[in-house]
Design an enzyme around this catalytic site. Structure first.
Site, PDB file in Angstrom:
ATOM      1  N   HIS A   1     -11.416   5.318  12.098  1.00  0.00           N
ATOM      2  CA  HIS A   1     -10.148   4.863  12.985  1.00  0.00           C
ATOM      3  C   HIS A   1      -9.188   3.967  12.028  1.00  0.00           C
ATOM      4  CE1 HIS A   1      -8.311   2.087  15.973  1.00  0.00           C
ATOM      5  NE2 HIS A   1      -7.611   3.592  16.157  1.00  0.00           N
ATOM      6  N   SER A   2      -7.884   4.064  12.028  1.00  0.00           N
ATOM      7  CA  SER A   2      -7.058   3.436  11.797  1.00  0.00           C
ATOM      8  C   SER A   2      -7.199   2.847  10.435  1.00  0.00           C
ATOM      9  CB  SER A   2      -6.945   2.182  12.456  1.00  0.00           C
ATOM     10  OG  SER A   2      -5.945   1.284  12.335  1.00  0.00           O
ATOM     11  N   MET A   3      -7.374   1.705   9.973  1.00  0.00           N
ATOM     12  CA  MET A   3      -7.716   1.057   8.546  1.00  0.00           C
ATOM     13  C   MET A   3      -8.724   2.152   7.860  1.00  0.00           C
ATOM     14  SD  MET A   3      -9.628  -2.562   7.293  1.00  0.00           S
ATOM     15  CE  MET A   3     -10.956  -1.878   8.286  1.00  0.00           C
TER      16      MET A   3
END
Length: 330
Positions: free
Chosen positions: A131-133
């Site tokens: 997720h994300s980063m």
């Protein structure tokens, strides 16, 4: 690897109040059992939550910036039961060791941690859900080591965002100064600011631009706060404050384009429609078009915030499970 079987359910933390708009729709939790594990690394350990049998190579779950392994607490129980799932805390996050004094956090750190995991467990291949980063890092890892990834699920952030030359230079100078300031604070040994429980929840909720729902904050806070030693009934954020001055990829658009060409594994990307793109959308669209040349690439959009996988896992679980069952069946 050390395994702790003492705590398998969510820790008991103060109740989280419902927001003024009322509670979110409850999701069905099938099973929350996991083993808390500790994986040795040169500067300490990587902590994680292992769901399922140890003899099955897991899908490795990786969280976003300043989040932790709890980001998958609601989704993990909904994943296919024939596989294991290992949700880890990145360095400086959750219960994992902080990097040594005098060092800085960089996006590439988690790419190297991924290789360390593979060496620790003697895996020839790795399956990633990020997720994300960490979705950015999963993208990078899948491009750098295309023969080592057999499955990659990215959530909400597709690739390293592209920034203008001015913003890159300004950001680097600001983060270097911020690093020194945070180091001085750590050297003093002073405890971070403490808050009562409702304030802590509010700070996390608003600090995520309200992406993490009030009801979901507890899943991140169980690994991200400690009781104050000075103020009874108050808590402080226990992640490494130096994460706030982390250095991120500063790449020209041609670099993620080349990376996209090199990703050959089955690749699922899910975009949350109420989340920003974190860069000019044309950069996103250009790389997405390149990825779609891979016949094993899937793209889906769902209604929800940047943390939809945590707040409303039932929206993404069917998509993810269909993908997993296709490429890692019984």
């Amino acid at each position: 690897m050390k395994v702790s079987r003492g705590l398998r359910m969510l820790k008991l933390l103060p109740n989280v109040r419902n927001s003024s708009s009322g509670p979110t729709k409850p999701f069905k939790i099938i099973n929350k059992h996991f083993d808390e594990i500790s994986i040795p690394v040169p500067w300490g350990h990587i902590s994680g939550k292992w769901y399922g049998p140890k003899h099955v190579r897991p899908i490795v779950g990786m969280h976003g910036w300043q989040d932790n392994a709890g980001t998958f607490d609601t989704l993990a129980p909904l994943l296919p039961s024939h596989l294991s799932f290992l949700s880890i805390d990145a360095p400086g996050h959750g219960l994992s060791s902080w990097l040594p004094p005098g060092t800085s956090y960089h996006s590439i750190d988690l790419v190297l941690v991924t290789r360390r995991l593979m060496e620790e467990y003697n895996w020839d291949k790795i399956s990633i859900m990020a997720h994300s980063m960490s979705s950015i890092n999963g993208f990078v890892f899948s491009a750098l080591f295309p023969d080592k990834v057999d499955l990659f699920v990215g959530l909400d952030v597709l690739k390293p965002p592209v920034r203008s030359a001015r913003s890159i230079v300004d950001s680097l100078s600001e983060r270097i100064e911020s690093t020194l300031k945070l180091e001085r604070r750590l050297k003093s040994g002073s405890e971070p600011p403490s808050y009562d429980w409702d304030q802590l929840v509010t700070r996390l909720h608003e600090g995520s631009n309200k992406s993490v729902s009030i009801e979901s904050c507890k899943y991140l806070l169980q690994r991200n706060c400690k009781p104050s030693t000075h103020e009874p009934h108050k808590y402080y954020f226990s992640r490494d404050n130096r994460l706030k001055s982390s250095l991120f990829y500063t790449l020209h658009q041609e670099v993620p384009m080349e990376m996209a060409r090199r990703i050959k594994c089955p690749h699922l990307f899910i975009k949350a429609l109420q989340a920003p793109y974190y860069e000019r959308k044309e950069y996103f669209d250009e790389v997405l078009a390149e990825l779609q040349k891979n016949p094993l690439f899937e793209f889906h959009e769902v209604e929800g915030t940047h943390h939809v996988h945590l707040n409303e896992p039932e929206k993404v679980a069917p998509i993810i499970n269909s993908f997993i069952n296709r490429y890692r069946p019984l």
